[in-house]
Every structure is written in C-alpha cells, then in structure tokens.
Design an enzyme around this catalytic site. Structure first.
Site, PDB file in Angstrom:
ATOM      1  N   HIS A   1       3.906  -2.219   3.161  1.00  0.00           N
ATOM      2  CA  HIS A   1       3.932  -0.640   2.690  1.00  0.00           C
ATOM      3  C   HIS A   1       5.068  -0.431   1.873  1.00  0.00           C
ATOM      4  CE1 HIS A   1       0.831  -1.100   5.929  1.00  0.00           C
ATOM      5  NE2 HIS A   1       0.154   0.134   5.025  1.00  0.00           N
TER       6      HIS A   1
ATOM      7  N   ASP B   1       0.835  -1.231   0.051  1.00  0.00           N
ATOM      8  CA  ASP B   1       0.096  -0.065   0.035  1.00  0.00           C
ATOM      9  C   ASP B   1       0.857   1.311  -0.033  1.00  0.00           C
ATOM     10  OD1 ASP B   1      -2.140  -1.795   0.228  1.00  0.00           O
ATOM     11  OD2 ASP B   1      -3.065  -0.687   1.813  1.00  0.00           O
TER      12      ASP B   1
ATOM     13  N   HIS C   1      -5.838   9.212  -0.776  1.00  0.00           N
ATOM     14  CA  HIS C   1      -5.741   8.640   0.695  1.00  0.00           C
ATOM     15  C   HIS C   1      -6.523   9.144   1.707  1.00  0.00           C
ATOM     16  CE1 HIS C   1      -4.143   6.078   4.111  1.00  0.00           C
ATOM     17  NE2 HIS C   1      -3.650   5.193   3.104  1.00  0.00           N
TER      18      HIS C   1
ATOM     19  N   HIS D   1      -5.931   2.669  -4.700  1.00  0.00           N
ATOM     20  CA  HIS D   1      -5.860   2.958  -3.117  1.00  0.00           C
ATOM     21  C   HIS D   1      -6.409   4.550  -3.168  1.00  0.00           C
ATOM     22  CE1 HIS D   1      -5.160   1.761   0.781  1.00  0.00           C
ATOM     23  NE2 HIS D   1      -3.886   2.603   0.945  1.00  0.00           N
TER      24      HIS D   1
END
EC number: 3.5.1.-
Length: 215
Positions: A171, A25, A80, A76
């Site tokens: 991540h 991510d 964010h 994503h």
C-alpha cells in the site's frame, strides 16, 4: 462466483527465471507514492498501482509520473467503497468514473486491470469490470503492511510466502474514509521494507515483472 474469475497468481511460462509482481493499493499519496517511485526507479523494477480515482483526479502529476517511469496504473474504484454493499449502478459508476479520472490525469495511461476494495468481489463487480475491458486482479501475498507491523515483519511475511507467479500486495496510501486516522496514511514502513524486499527477491532468483496484458 469462482476464484478463477479473478487473478491470484500468474502462471509460470517458458524456461526463464520465476517472476513475481509488485502491486500497490490506495494511492496516489502525495508523500509516500513519490518515495515508492524513487525506490522502484533506483532498482529499475516495474509495479502496478491500483489507484483510487478521487486521488488520481486530485494528484494527476503522480499518475503521469507512474506512467512516465514505465509502471502500470490500474483501477481501484473512485472512492474505495465495499462494492458488495453497492447496487449494480453504483458499481458501474465507481468503476467507470475511476477509469475516466485516470485517463483525464494521464491520457497515455492504459488501464487494463482492476482490484476490488478490500479484495471483496461480487458477480456485479466482475461483470462490470469485464464489460469495461478490465481484468480482475487479486493477490497471493499480503504482508498487511497497512497495519504498520514493522519493517522486519513486512519483509519476513513476503519472503516466507512468495512463490513463482506471486502477486504481492502493498500500500502506498489509504482509503478516504481512513484519512481521519493519523497513522493510517503513513506508509514509511512500506517504503523501507520495499527497499529491502527488491534485492532480497532478486537474491532468491525472482524477476520482478509487470502484470501480463492478457491472461
């Protein structure tokens, strides 16, 4: 909202070796995403990158590299945000603009999956995702690598929790609103842990696969 509205694990099918799925991510990050890609290439395993649209727009070469190396690029959102605090139109804009940014960066990218920021899902997010042809993907193993707990802690947390069908959350970047925190963007521990995790997963009989296209 039911948990089954999004994917936490991938059901095992067939009689082959058990599968697990690596997901990343908050990238692409100009420093650490290339390092993650190098490790994946060294071990010849695929991953899914849930990218932030604003970063994809600024770093198209990394999106193209992901696709060229056989990885999946997934949504994503554009910037964010916590989508549960957004109205329906803002949710739609976040999802659709991220899709456009990814495809502008790499027209060959096939965007099939989405992960909500912070893993916070709502009916609006799930409906918007479905309307955009995106399957919602959560995770089942979270070593909290973003908190920089140490390389050993990341590796141990994954190996203690992984099961057949597990979706592992890691991540390769950090959200835009955390960039002011110098440590937040450092993913050196994740890179080092990944280089140990892949052989360890293989030693335990797992095969690392791409997320299925249909589920």
């Amino acid at each position: 909202m039911k948990q089954l509205d999004y994917l936490r694990t991938v059901p095992r099918s067939g009689t082959g070796a058990p599968s697990v799925y690596l997901t990343f991510d908050d990238g692409p990050n100009p420093v650490f995403t290339p390092e993650v890609l190098d490790v994946l290439a060294e071990h010849r395993v695929p991953a899914t990158f849930f990218v932030i649209g604003a970063y994809a727009k600024d770093r198209p070469q990394l999106i193209r590299r992901m696709v060229a190396q056989g990885h999946e690029v997934a949504n994503h959102t554009m910037t964010h945000p916590d989508l549960s605090a957004c109205g329906r139109r803002d949710v739609e804009r976040q999802v659709l603009e991220a899709n456009r940014a990814i495809r502008m960066a790499c027209p060959e990218a096939s965007v099939r999956h989405i992960r909500a920021p912070y893993g916070i899902w709502s009916d609006d997010v799930l409906t918007t995702s479905a309307n955009a042809g995106l399957a919602a993907v959560h995770w089942s193993v979270d070593p909290r690598d973003w908190s920089r707990p140490g390389i050993d802690a990341i590796v141990d947390a994954v190996l203690a929790s992984v099961r057949p069908g597990s979706i592992i959350l890691l991540h390769d970047g950090c959200p835009p609103d955390e960039l002011a925190n110098t440590d937040a963007s450092f993913r050196d521990q994740t890179v080092a842990a990944l280089s140990r995790l892949i052989p360890a997963l293989h030693d335990r009989g797992f095969i690392i696969r791409s997320l299925p296209q249909n589920h």
